[in-house]
Scaffold this motif. Structure first.
Motif, PDB file in Angstrom:
ATOM      1  N   UNK A   1       0.831  -1.207   0.000  1.00  0.00           N
ATOM      2  CA  UNK A   1       0.000   0.000   0.000  1.00  0.00           C
ATOM      3  C   UNK A   1       0.861   1.250   0.000  1.00  0.00           C
ATOM      4  N   UNK A   2       1.965   1.234   0.722  1.00  0.00           N
ATOM      5  CA  UNK A   2       2.878   2.376   0.723  1.00  0.00           C
ATOM      6  C   UNK A   2       3.526   2.574  -0.646  1.00  0.00           C
ATOM      7  N   UNK A   3       3.859   1.463  -1.325  1.00  0.00           N
ATOM      8  CA  UNK A   3       4.379   1.571  -2.682  1.00  0.00           C
ATOM      9  C   UNK A   3       3.369   2.264  -3.598  1.00  0.00           C
ATOM     10  N   UNK A   4       2.131   1.818  -3.511  1.00  0.00           N
ATOM     11  CA  UNK A   4       1.088   2.404  -4.346  1.00  0.00           C
ATOM     12  C   UNK A   4       0.841   3.866  -3.997  1.00  0.00           C
ATOM     13  N   UNK A   5       0.807   4.160  -2.700  1.00  0.00           N
ATOM     14  CA  UNK A   5       0.587   5.540  -2.272  1.00  0.00           C
ATOM     15  C   UNK A   5       1.738   6.435  -2.713  1.00  0.00           C
ATOM     16  N   UNK A   6       2.969   5.918  -2.627  1.00  0.00           N
ATOM     17  CA  UNK A   6       4.116   6.697  -3.091  1.00  0.00           C
ATOM     18  C   UNK A   6       3.985   7.068  -4.556  1.00  0.00           C
ATOM     19  N   UNK A   7       3.521   6.116  -5.364  1.00  0.00           N
ATOM     20  CA  UNK A   7       3.327   6.394  -6.787  1.00  0.00           C
ATOM     21  C   UNK A   7       2.258   7.462  -6.991  1.00  0.00           C
ATOM     22  N   UNK A   8       1.160   7.354  -6.238  1.00  0.00           N
ATOM     23  CA  UNK A   8       0.079   8.340  -6.363  1.00  0.00           C
ATOM     24  C   UNK A   8       0.556   9.732  -5.948  1.00  0.00           C
ATOM     25  N   UNK A   9       1.300   9.803  -4.853  1.00  0.00           N
ATOM     26  CA  UNK A   9       1.813  11.092  -4.385  1.00  0.00           C
ATOM     27  C   UNK A   9       2.787  11.702  -5.389  1.00  0.00           C
ATOM     28  N   UNK A  10       3.610  10.857  -5.990  1.00  0.00           N
ATOM     29  CA  UNK A  10       4.569  11.369  -6.966  1.00  0.00           C
ATOM     30  C   UNK A  10       3.841  11.919  -8.188  1.00  0.00           C
ATOM     31  N   UNK A  11       2.778  11.259  -8.595  1.00  0.00           N
ATOM     32  CA  UNK A  11       2.060  11.696  -9.790  1.00  0.00           C
ATOM     33  C   UNK A  11       1.331  13.021  -9.586  1.00  0.00           C
ATOM     34  N   UNK A  12       0.946  13.308  -8.342  1.00  0.00           N
ATOM     35  CA  UNK A  12       0.336  14.622  -8.077  1.00  0.00           C
ATOM     36  C   UNK A  12       1.379  15.618  -7.584  1.00  0.00           C
ATOM     37  N   UNK A  13       2.667  15.245  -7.740  1.00  0.00           N
ATOM     38  CA  UNK A  13       3.799  16.132  -7.490  1.00  0.00           C
ATOM     39  C   UNK A  13       3.965  16.512  -6.025  1.00  0.00           C
ATOM     40  N   UNK A  14       3.565  15.603  -5.159  1.00  0.00           N
ATOM     41  CA  UNK A  14       3.817  15.783  -3.727  1.00  0.00           C
ATOM     42  C   UNK A  14       5.053  14.946  -3.381  1.00  0.00           C
ATOM     43  N   UNK A  15       6.205  15.410  -3.874  1.00  0.00           N
ATOM     44  CA  UNK A  15       7.404  14.596  -3.919  1.00  0.00           C
ATOM     45  C   UNK A  15       7.959  14.247  -2.534  1.00  0.00           C
ATOM     46  N   UNK A  16       7.956  15.192  -1.600  1.00  0.00           N
ATOM     47  CA  UNK A  16       8.504  14.904  -0.274  1.00  0.00           C
ATOM     48  C   UNK A  16       7.700  13.801   0.413  1.00  0.00           C
ATOM     49  N   UNK A  17       6.371  13.873   0.285  1.00  0.00           N
ATOM     50  CA  UNK A  17       5.529  12.823   0.872  1.00  0.00           C
ATOM     51  C   UNK A  17       5.737  11.494   0.172  1.00  0.00           C
ATOM     52  N   UNK A  18       5.953  11.530  -1.145  1.00  0.00           N
ATOM     53  CA  UNK A  18       6.204  10.298  -1.900  1.00  0.00           C
ATOM     54  C   UNK A  18       7.479   9.626  -1.418  1.00  0.00           C
ATOM     55  N   UNK A  19       8.521  10.421  -1.186  1.00  0.00           N
ATOM     56  CA  UNK A  19       9.789   9.858  -0.710  1.00  0.00           C
ATOM     57  C   UNK A  19       9.602   9.178   0.644  1.00  0.00           C
ATOM     58  N   UNK A  20       8.846   9.821   1.536  1.00  0.00           N
ATOM     59  CA  UNK A  20       8.585   9.218   2.843  1.00  0.00           C
ATOM     60  C   UNK A  20       7.863   7.880   2.687  1.00  0.00           C
ATOM     61  N   UNK A  21       6.867   7.842   1.811  1.00  0.00           N
ATOM     62  CA  UNK A  21       6.114   6.602   1.594  1.00  0.00           C
ATOM     63  C   UNK A  21       7.023   5.510   1.049  1.00  0.00           C
ATOM     64  N   UNK A  22       7.873   5.853   0.083  1.00  0.00           N
ATOM     65  CA  UNK A  22       8.786   4.855  -0.487  1.00  0.00           C
ATOM     66  C   UNK A  22       9.799   4.370   0.550  1.00  0.00           C
ATOM     67  N   UNK A  23      10.288   5.267   1.376  1.00  0.00           N
ATOM     68  CA  UNK A  23      11.244   4.858   2.416  1.00  0.00           C
ATOM     69  C   UNK A  23      10.588   3.906   3.414  1.00  0.00           C
ATOM     70  N   UNK A  24       9.354   4.207   3.804  1.00  0.00           N
ATOM     71  CA  UNK A  24       8.641   3.317   4.706  1.00  0.00           C
ATOM     72  C   UNK A  24       8.366   1.968   4.047  1.00  0.00           C
ATOM     73  N   UNK A  25       7.997   1.994   2.758  1.00  0.00           N
ATOM     74  CA  UNK A  25       7.756   0.746   2.030  1.00  0.00           C
ATOM     75  C   UNK A  25       9.018  -0.098   1.964  1.00  0.00           C
ATOM     76  N   UNK A  26      10.153   0.558   1.702  1.00  0.00           N
ATOM     77  CA  UNK A  26      11.428  -0.166   1.625  1.00  0.00           C
ATOM     78  C   UNK A  26      11.734  -0.858   2.951  1.00  0.00           C
TER      79      UNK A  26
END
Length: 218
Positions: free
Chosen positions: A164-189
């Motif tokens: 879910x964090x992977x998917x959310x990171x992708x969604x955040x990146x697509x709406x250009x909320x990059x800092x939040x996307x990075x946090x989501x990807x780091x948590x997913x990792x």
């Protein structure tokens, strides 16, 4: 069918309601009713139905949407030359179904979370990701992926939480909320490493460098 009765019986009653101008639509199409009639029907149902019946109806609705969304998603993501699934002849028909049902599908994900049906809600959200990307309904994707994450955390599913964090990171990146996307990807990792999901870990590490992310399935 939503009410658990044979399809032929329900179709006959729908035609009778249409003849009385209580609903609008036609066989093979979507049915609807005026907002005031919908409110009245809801009030009558709350007074007359067994308390378990509405819950069972919601269960049947989510099961229906899960099965159809899974089939439509499989059709959309099929490789060239793969045989289509039985429900959909081709990508155009799968897209048409998603287009017609999009608002209801997003509402079903929300209803699943609100009524404690966390696993079905999260799985349905995952099946919507590719379509929502395709049609660029990015706000809807952000909504369903946020709900999916909350659901996975509610049930304590760490693997599902990572996806879910992977998917959310992708969604955040697509709406250009990059800092939040990075946090989501780091948590997913971190979670994927914890549970030994090498594929999910690779997705989390690689997605920030990809132009389009279709979404991970649970």
């Amino acid at each position: 069918m939503l009410d658990g009765r044979p399809e032929a019986v329900v179709r006959r009653e729908l035609r009778e309601l249409a003849s009385a101008h209580l609903i609008v639509g036609a066989p093979g199409e979507r049915w609807g009713m005026h907002d005031l009639l919908r409110l009245y029907a809801g009030e009558q149902a709350s007074r007359t139905l067994d308390p378990h019946e509405p819950r069972q109806a919601v269960d049947r609705l989510l099961e229906h949407y899960l099965n159809r969304a899974r089939a439509a998603n499989t059709t959309l993501t099929a490789l060239t030359g793969q045989a289509p699934v039985a429900e959909f002849a081709d990508r155009a028909s799968a897209l048409a179904w998603f287009d017609a049902e999009r608002l209801s599908l997003v509402a079903a994900v929300s209803a699943g979370e609100q009524t404690g049906r966390y696993q079905p809600a999260a799985h349905l959200a995952a099946y919507l990701n590719h379509y929502l990307d395709w049609r660029r309904h990015l706000d809807d994707r952000l909504t369903v992926d946020s709900i999916a994450l909350a659901c996975m955390r509610e049930v304590g599913d760490r693997h599902g939480e990572g996806m879910a964090l992977n998917n959310l990171g992708a969604a955040l990146r697509q709406v250009r909320r990059f800092e939040e996307a990075i946090v989501a990807y780091e948590q997913a990792t971190a979670i994927c490493r914890e549970v030994g999901d090498r594929r999910g870990e690779g997705m989390a590490l690689n997605k920030p460098r990809r132009r389009v992310a279709a979404g991970a399935a649970f």
